[in-house]
Design an enzyme around this catalytic site. Structure first.
Site, PDB file in Angstrom:
ATOM      1  NE  ARG A  87      -9.124   0.031   2.679  1.00 50.38           N
ATOM      2  CZ  ARG A  87      -9.104  -0.387   3.926  1.00 50.38           C
ATOM      3  NH1 ARG A  87      -8.100  -0.084   4.721  1.00 50.38           N
ATOM      4  NH2 ARG A  87     -10.086  -1.133   4.416  1.00 50.38           N
ATOM      5  CE1 TYR A  97      -2.778   9.293   7.679  1.00 50.15           C
ATOM      6  CE2 TYR A  97      -3.944   7.402   6.765  1.00 50.15           C
ATOM      7  CZ  TYR A  97      -3.342   8.037   7.831  1.00 50.15           C
ATOM      8  OH  TYR A  97      -3.312   7.436   9.070  1.00 50.15           O
ATOM      9  CD  GLN A 120      -2.837   1.267   2.339  1.00 51.04           C
ATOM     10  OE1 GLN A 120      -2.338   1.549   3.413  1.00 51.04           O
ATOM     11  NE2 GLN A 120      -4.141   1.078   2.180  1.00 51.04           N
TER      12      GLN A 120
END
Length: 334
Positions: A226, A179, A99
């Site tokens: 994601r 984020y 990721q």
């Protein structure tokens, strides 16, 4: 949980998986010097290879991308140490994606030699991060200059290339949980007036550019994303109606032909239905895969209760609560 389909093979854009079980990413704060994953990480991921597809903990795409202490990177020569992890997972028959992560404003000056973290706009998040062996309020960020944004895109592209070189089967771009890429999507975090702010299309531009760059570098079939449409994680305040924003995002990702989207439903670590959102509408806009304990697969097959996580050892430390969970007695000697 004993439904046979769960344990049948699955084709993920040309990558054959032995079952339909995926290990979701989870930060564990155990990277060693140079933010390199060590022997414990190799053991940890190898233990869980029966899930067949593992998504690693979030991994920085650059020095600027870090926001929590002892989290790994994949942007230096030393961080090619991930190869030991991928070899161990493959030796046990599993597949593994890394990721890729840029935290943006969810960071602290002490992780950046006193420099401010970066963000779409100079808006401080109401959030904390783990730094200097404790939790602290995140620092005031500075807004990224327009001419810095291509470098952000390139850091994801280069890290994706590094991931394949290190033996990963693909990458998942972290566009969730407050984020950097998620920050650009949000009206409460992004008040830019250039091509990366304002409209739905502009606020989605960076995430789509990153996805396109990664897919172009390593192949769309090795690329996942994601998102977290309504999660208030890391100081994000979702808009009253996020549906149009994420409908656009998913349509754009579908056009790129990426392998999957990995949606956080509801709040990260919280209730799924706190904020209204129609996830079926996203499913209708995306044609490929849509995916929402070390021995999890075997426990599910046999209907054995799951081991309980030790929350006191979740972040940081050594083997305790990381690699020392015992296998179930039903197949410990198998």
């Amino acid at each position: 949980m004993t439904d046979g389909k769960l344990f049948c093979p699955f084709d993920l854009s040309g990558i054959t998986l032995a079952n339909h079980i995926v290990m979701a990413p989870l930060t564990r704060n155990r990277a060693g010097p140079g933010l390199v994953p060590g022997a414990l990480a190799t053991e940890y991921y190898a233990q869980r290879a029966s899930a067949d597809l593992i998504i690693t903990e979030a991994t920085q795409v650059s020095e600027q991308a870090q926001g929590i202490q002892n989290t790994p990177g994949i942007y230096t020569t030393e961080q090619a140490g991930w190869r030991k992890v991928t070899n161990a997972v493959h030796a046990r028959g599993g597949r593994i994606f890394v990721q890729l992560w840029h935290v943006g404003r969810v960071s602290h000056v002490d992780l950046h030699d006193g420099k401010a973290p970066v963000a779409p706009s100079a808006i401080r998040a109401k959030a904390k991060t783990f730094v200097n062996d404790g939790f602290a309020d995140v620092s005031e960020p500075r807004a990224l200059e327009l001419d810095e944004i291509p470098g952000i895109v390139d850091s994801f592209r280069r890290s994706a290339a590094n991931a394949i070189e290190a033996g990963f089967d693909g990458v998942e771009v972290h566009g969730a949980n407050g984020y950097l890429l998620d920050q650009f999507l949000r009206e409460t975090a992004n008040v830019r007036t250039d091509a990366y702010g304002g409209s739905i299309e502009n606020r989605a531009r960076l995430l789509i550019e990153v996805a396109a760059a990664v897919a172009d570098e390593i192949g769309a079939g090795r690329t996942g994303i994601r998102p977290s449409p309504v999660s208030p994680a890391s100081g994000i305040v979702p808009a009253a109606d996020e549906q149009p924003q994420f409908n656009h995002v998913v349509e754009a990702l579908d056009a790129l032909g990426i392998a999957y989207i990995h949606v956080v439903e509801g709040a990260t670590g919280g209730p799924r239905d706190a904020t209204p959102f129609d996830y079926d509408v996203l499913r209708q806009r995306f044609r490929n895969a849509y995916i929402a304990n070390p021995d999890l697969v075997e426990r599910l097959k046999a209907g054995i209760p799951l081991a309980q996580m030790d929350m006191t050892t979740l972040y940081g430390g050594g083997a305790r609560g990381y690699t020392d969970y015992p296998a179930s007695t039903a197949f410990a000697d198998a």
